[in-house]
Design an enzyme around this catalytic site. Structure first.
Site, mmCIF file in Angstrom:
data_model
loop_
_atom_site.group_PDB
_atom_site.id
_atom_site.type_symbol
_atom_site.label_atom_id
_atom_site.label_comp_id
_atom_site.label_asym_id
_atom_site.label_seq_id
_atom_site.Cartn_x
_atom_site.Cartn_y
_atom_site.Cartn_z
ATOM 1 N N ASN A 1 3.258 -8.818 -3.666
ATOM 2 C CA ASN A 1 4.085 -8.102 -2.573
ATOM 3 C C ASN A 1 4.470 -6.561 -3.115
ATOM 4 O O ASN A 1 4.538 -5.745 -2.660
ATOM 5 C CB ASN A 1 5.476 -8.432 -2.375
ATOM 6 C CG ASN A 1 6.494 -7.663 -1.533
ATOM 7 O OD1 ASN A 1 6.251 -7.583 -0.328
ATOM 8 N ND2 ASN A 1 7.453 -7.220 -2.324
ATOM 9 N N LYS B 1 -4.793 -0.512 0.218
ATOM 10 C CA LYS B 1 -4.511 -1.558 1.087
ATOM 11 C C LYS B 1 -5.991 -2.099 1.740
ATOM 12 O O LYS B 1 -6.218 -3.195 2.241
ATOM 13 C CB LYS B 1 -3.586 -1.162 2.310
ATOM 14 C CG LYS B 1 -2.299 -1.087 1.752
ATOM 15 C CD LYS B 1 -1.672 -2.091 1.121
ATOM 16 C CE LYS B 1 -0.268 -1.989 0.795
ATOM 17 N NZ LYS B 1 0.197 -3.358 -0.005
ATOM 18 N N TYR C 1 -2.803 5.459 -0.467
ATOM 19 C CA TYR C 1 -2.230 4.261 0.152
ATOM 20 C C TYR C 1 -3.137 3.404 1.030
ATOM 21 O O TYR C 1 -3.394 2.239 0.870
ATOM 22 C CB TYR C 1 -0.951 4.580 0.996
ATOM 23 C CG TYR C 1 -0.031 3.163 1.501
ATOM 24 C CD1 TYR C 1 0.484 2.433 0.698
ATOM 25 C CD2 TYR C 1 -0.343 2.531 2.806
ATOM 26 C CE1 TYR C 1 1.349 1.476 1.115
ATOM 27 C CE2 TYR C 1 0.419 1.567 3.273
ATOM 28 C CZ TYR C 1 1.156 0.935 2.405
ATOM 29 O OH TYR C 1 1.846 -0.392 2.807
ATOM 30 N N ASP D 1 5.841 -5.496 -15.453
ATOM 31 C CA ASP D 1 5.017 -4.199 -14.614
ATOM 32 C C ASP D 1 3.683 -4.748 -14.381
ATOM 33 O O ASP D 1 2.817 -5.059 -15.166
ATOM 34 C CB ASP D 1 5.040 -3.074 -15.700
ATOM 35 C CG ASP D 1 4.119 -1.846 -15.183
ATOM 36 O OD1 ASP D 1 3.609 -2.034 -14.096
ATOM 37 O OD2 ASP D 1 4.073 -0.980 -15.686
#
Length: 258
Positions: free
Chosen positions: A95, A167, A163, A68
């Site tokens: 990733n 990023k 999100y 994890d």
């Protein structure tokens, strides 16, 4: 020529979130290019299935280690296992990541915010931290880190604050990592992806909210194109680096007024 061809030893790569989607495509391409590939994720059964299939498809060497990435102890155990089994790590592909439902910002729960922060940002940091420790200590010293970014970092979708925030932060982590790694032959770059076809982007192909409030389907691309780009980035000698690369569906509504 890949890094795996540069010396007579096999290069070791770790792909987080490597059991499905884009991560699996990246792992497959690296294995086909000659890397020994460790794929990690939270679900061991998914990883083991991927290892079996990818090994048959490519003839490459794949290994599953459940972890994890949002848990510091789990990440330490992952890198300890890699160091014990292989003695080094040449490539880390950060990733692993998730998204949250596209709801108005004020409706995002703290639990949702915390989960995406852990998976997308904290996980990348923790893996980078452990990779630095290993890459600095190994002989020969150095290695490469490639972060999965997104065009959302600079051009967000509606209702995507969590999100987008993660990023955007990945871009900062990439640049800081590239800077801090200079003296140790640790290169770091980032690939910004636009609509690679995966479980996460299924809804995009059927129709999503645009900046002007309309609903429109968007083109996607085969994740193999992303994987091939990662293999190219990884193939460079450590004195050369792709700091950022954007790979996107040509006709998606990204370049322009939206």
């Amino acid at each position: 020529m890949t890094q795996a061809d540069v010396t007579d030893r096999t290069s070791i790569a770790l792909v987080t979130g490597g059991g499905t989607g884009v991560g699996r495509a990246i792992a497959k391409a690296l294995g086909a290019a000659g890397y020994t590939v460790v794929i990690s994720g939270r679900r061991l059964a998914v990883l083991e299935e991927a290892v079996e299939v990818l090994s048959k498809e490519t003839g490459g060497s794949f290994h599953a280690i459940a972890a994890d990435v949002g848990d510091p102890a789990s990440v330490r155990a992952l890198f300890d296992a890699i160091a014990e089994k292989f003695g080094r790590l040449d490539l880390l592909v950060n990733n692993a990541g998730i998204t949250v439902p596209g709801v108005p910002l004020e409706e995002v729960t703290f639990e949702q915010w915390s989960a995406i922060l852990a998976a997308n940002l904290t996980g990348a940091f923790l893996c980078t931290q452990q990779a630095f420790r290993l890459m600095k200590a190994q002989v020969p010293q150095g290695g490469r880190i490639i972060n999965n970014g997104s065009i959302s970092a600079t051009t967000p979708r509606p209702n995507s604050a969590p999100y987008t925030a993660t990023k955007h932060a990945i871009t900062g982590l990439t640049k800081s990592t590239a800077l801090d790694g200079r003296n140790f032959d640790i290169a770091c770059g980032q690939i910004d992806i636009g609509n690679a076809a995966s479980d996460m982007t299924q809804k995009i192909a059927s129709g999503v909210v645009q900046a002007n409030g309309t609903i429109a389907a968007e083109p996607t691309i085969d994740p193999t194109h992303i994987a091939n780009a990662v293999v190219y980035m990884a193939s460079l000698p450590l004195n050369a680096n792709v700091l950022t690369m954007t790979v996107m569906a040509t006709k998606m509504p990204f370049v322009g007024r939206g």
